[in-house]
Scaffold this motif. Structure first.
Motif, PDB file in Angstrom:
ATOM      1  N   PRO A  11     -66.011 -58.471  18.658  1.00 43.75           N
ATOM      2  CA  PRO A  11     -66.096 -57.125  18.078  1.00 43.75           C
ATOM      3  C   PRO A  11     -67.523 -56.604  18.140  1.00 43.75           C
ATOM      4  O   PRO A  11     -68.484 -57.366  17.975  1.00 43.75           O
ATOM      5  CB  PRO A  11     -65.630 -57.313  16.634  1.00 43.75           C
ATOM      6  CG  PRO A  11     -65.869 -58.759  16.346  1.00 43.75           C
ATOM      7  CD  PRO A  11     -65.697 -59.497  17.639  1.00 43.75           C
ATOM      8  N   TYR A  22     -56.850 -53.425  18.270  1.00 48.63           N
ATOM      9  CA  TYR A  22     -58.264 -53.314  17.890  1.00 48.63           C
ATOM     10  C   TYR A  22     -58.594 -51.895  17.412  1.00 48.63           C
ATOM     11  O   TYR A  22     -59.392 -51.718  16.487  1.00 48.63           O
ATOM     12  CB  TYR A  22     -59.158 -53.697  19.061  1.00 48.63           C
ATOM     13  CG  TYR A  22     -59.211 -55.179  19.330  1.00 48.63           C
ATOM     14  CD1 TYR A  22     -59.449 -56.086  18.306  1.00 48.63           C
ATOM     15  CD2 TYR A  22     -59.048 -55.675  20.624  1.00 48.63           C
ATOM     16  CE1 TYR A  22     -59.497 -57.446  18.555  1.00 48.63           C
ATOM     17  CE2 TYR A  22     -59.093 -57.041  20.882  1.00 48.63           C
ATOM     18  CZ  TYR A  22     -59.325 -57.922  19.842  1.00 48.63           C
ATOM     19  OH  TYR A  22     -59.373 -59.275  20.085  1.00 48.63           O
ATOM     20  N   HIS A  56     -64.628 -52.883  20.517  1.00 44.43           N
ATOM     21  CA  HIS A  56     -64.494 -54.294  20.907  1.00 44.43           C
ATOM     22  C   HIS A  56     -65.053 -54.465  22.311  1.00 44.43           C
ATOM     23  O   HIS A  56     -64.834 -53.634  23.200  1.00 44.43           O
ATOM     24  CB  HIS A  56     -63.026 -54.717  20.874  1.00 44.43           C
ATOM     25  CG  HIS A  56     -62.825 -56.198  21.024  1.00 44.43           C
ATOM     26  ND1 HIS A  56     -62.936 -57.061  19.966  1.00 44.43           N
ATOM     27  CD2 HIS A  56     -62.538 -56.954  22.111  1.00 44.43           C
ATOM     28  CE1 HIS A  56     -62.711 -58.300  20.384  1.00 44.43           C
ATOM     29  NE2 HIS A  56     -62.474 -58.261  21.692  1.00 44.43           N
TER      30      HIS A  56
END
Length: 488
Positions: free
Chosen positions: A481, A291, A474
């Motif tokens: 997200p 992420y 996130h």
């Protein structure tokens, strides 16, 4: 009687204003207020707005643009050089002229080739005064053309690569900065929570010390404790009152700091409620890394810097070679002394202009610029790799700290419960004469230390929680997200 009613009303109003300024905050409410009303959040939102309008300008540059050029009046009276055919010589003669012009042009950039299509129309008016007075109109009803550099640098192509990435970085940067506001709010919140807990313990300690001193006096009268122990109890009572005053000052400062940060009234009385134990949510380190590589604005900024470095290399390489440009158009024009006639019997107008620039001798200037651009690009790439490694290390350590601090909350809570029970037992033993002053002091200190450790454990956990959110953008609790809320 009337004075009594007035005083009663004033007291009621003053009580209402004081009670209205008191507020109780949870951690979630504190973060919500910080993201909505703090000066930091306001500053970050305005920073994003600047990037937003820059992106809007880029998008507008991809659309057709219409511009008007207008010269409503131009008057000239001067001496100019003219050729006299009768005498076959050049002479100076006075010229007096009034003119006006207007033009309308529609442009459309062509990103693929880096050129510009244009469609325009022009009208010019001129009137000469003097011995030979006459008027002329010159019109170009319509003309369509195209201009571009044939071999040169195509700025439109690089803008299409860089500007969307720049705007995406600006969006992620806003979310990143707002998460840093959340971290700051966590710090202020737990600073007040700690000051609040210390003040509460100080109040309890004053009451306890007063009780212990009264009991100590009774036991001293029956010779159950020594004079030194009684003096120690009295010293503890004095120290407890001093500690209470210091705690009151620290509480006011922490309350003022939180109120200022949240944009609240500086005189607000704020009480905070500690959050409960967090649920056992585990965050895989590899998922957090994935992420971060996708969302972290610092990494996006490095991608942008690399693209800008490649653009600079392309520009310097293009400028180091010969350059050629073309401007071609086709249309109609006409000239007449009457305006309607200037738009009749139109004549064909064809314009083609090709220009070439060839560097011959520059003593290595262009080559030096190319090498500098390439070296700067290499430095940017190396810096990006180093920063990526640093962010990866930071994420791995933060995830590890998150897991450890989650477990530390449980142990700190158990220690606090044990310290409370030990203090209560020691206090009861002291009252019946089975514990001395030193045992009471030690139990009190352990209780205070356990309370501080529990609040610090909560603070460290929530700081790690929001730091992971900031680095990855996130929400692992909702598995969404953070940009989703922004897009909505």
């Amino acid at each position: 009687m009337k004075l009594y009613r007035i005083l009663t009303l004033l007291l009621a109003l003053s009580w209402f204003s004081l009670s209205a300024s008191a507020v109780t905050l949870t951690l979630g409410k504190t973060i919500e207020l910080a993201n909505d009303s703090s000066l930091m959040a306001f500053r970050y939102r305005n920073m994003y707005q600047a990037n937003y309008w820059q992106y809007i300008s880029f998008r507008a540059g991809r659309l057709p643009s219409l511009s008007l050029t207008f010269t409503p009046a131009s008057y000239n009276r001067y001496m100019t050089q003219r050729y006299d055919f009768d005498q076959n010589i050049d002479v100076f003669r006075q010229q007096q002229m009034f003119s006006a012009s207007a033009g309308l042009e529609l442009q459309q950039n062509f990103d693929l080739l880096g050129g510009t299509f244009y469609l325009d129309t022009d009208l010019e008016y001129m009137r000469n005064f003097g011995a030979n007075t006459y008027t002329q109109f010159s019109s170009v009803p319509v003309r369509i053309g195209y201009r571009q550099n044939l071999i040169g640098f195509n700025s439109f192509k690089w803008e299409r690569k860089i500007e969307p990435l720049r705007y995406e970085k600006a969006k992620k940067e806003l979310i990143y900065n707002m998460e840093s506001v959340s971290e700051q709010a966590v710090t202020y919140f737990f600073n007040l929570a700690l000051a609040q807990a210390e003040y509460r313990l100080a109040e309890e300690n004053v009451a306890s010390c007063d009780t212990m001193y009264v009991i100590g006096e009774r036991r001293f009268r029956i010779a159950s404790i020594s004079k030194a122990d009684l003096l120690t109890l009295e010293l503890d009572r004095v120290n407890a009152r001093n500690t209470l005053e210091n705690s009151r000052i620290a509480l006011k400062r922490a309350m003022f700091s939180l109120a200022s940060f949240l944009g609240m009234d500086k005189n607000s009385e704020i009480k905070v409620e500690l959050p409960g134990k967090p649920r056992g949510l585990s965050i895989p380190a590899d998922l957090a890394l994935a992420y971060a590589k996708e969302n972290n604005p610092t990494l996006l900024e490095h991608r942008q810097n690399i693209l800008e470095g490649e653009r600079e290399v392309s520009r310097t390489v293009a400028e180091s070679r010969f350059n050629a440009s073309v401007n071609a158009s086709v249309g109609f024009n006409q000239v007449s002394d009457r305006l309607p006639e200037a738009y009749r019997s139109l004549l064909r107008q064809d314009l083609v202009n090709v220009s070439v620039s060839v560097p011959i001798v520059d003593w290595g200037v262009r080559k030096g610029r190319v090498n500098m651009a390439k070296n700067n690009l290499d430095v940017t790439r190396i810096a990006a790799e180093q920063e990526e490694l640093s962010i990866e290390e930071d994420i791995l350590m933060t995830v590890s700290d998150y897991e450890i601090r989650k477990d530390m909350i449980t142990s700190a809570s158990e220690a606090l419960d044990l310290a409370d029970m030990a203090y209560a037992q020691t206090q009861q033993r002291f009252m019946i004469g089975k514990a001395d002053v030193n045992a009471m002091t030690l139990a009190q200190n352990r209780r205070q230390e356990a309370s501080k450790n529990y609040i610090s454990a909560l603070q460290n956990f929530w700081l790690s929680h929001y730091k992971i959110r900031r680095l990855t953008l996130h929400d692992f609790e909702m598995d969404l997200p953070l940009s989703r809320e922004f897009d909505l």
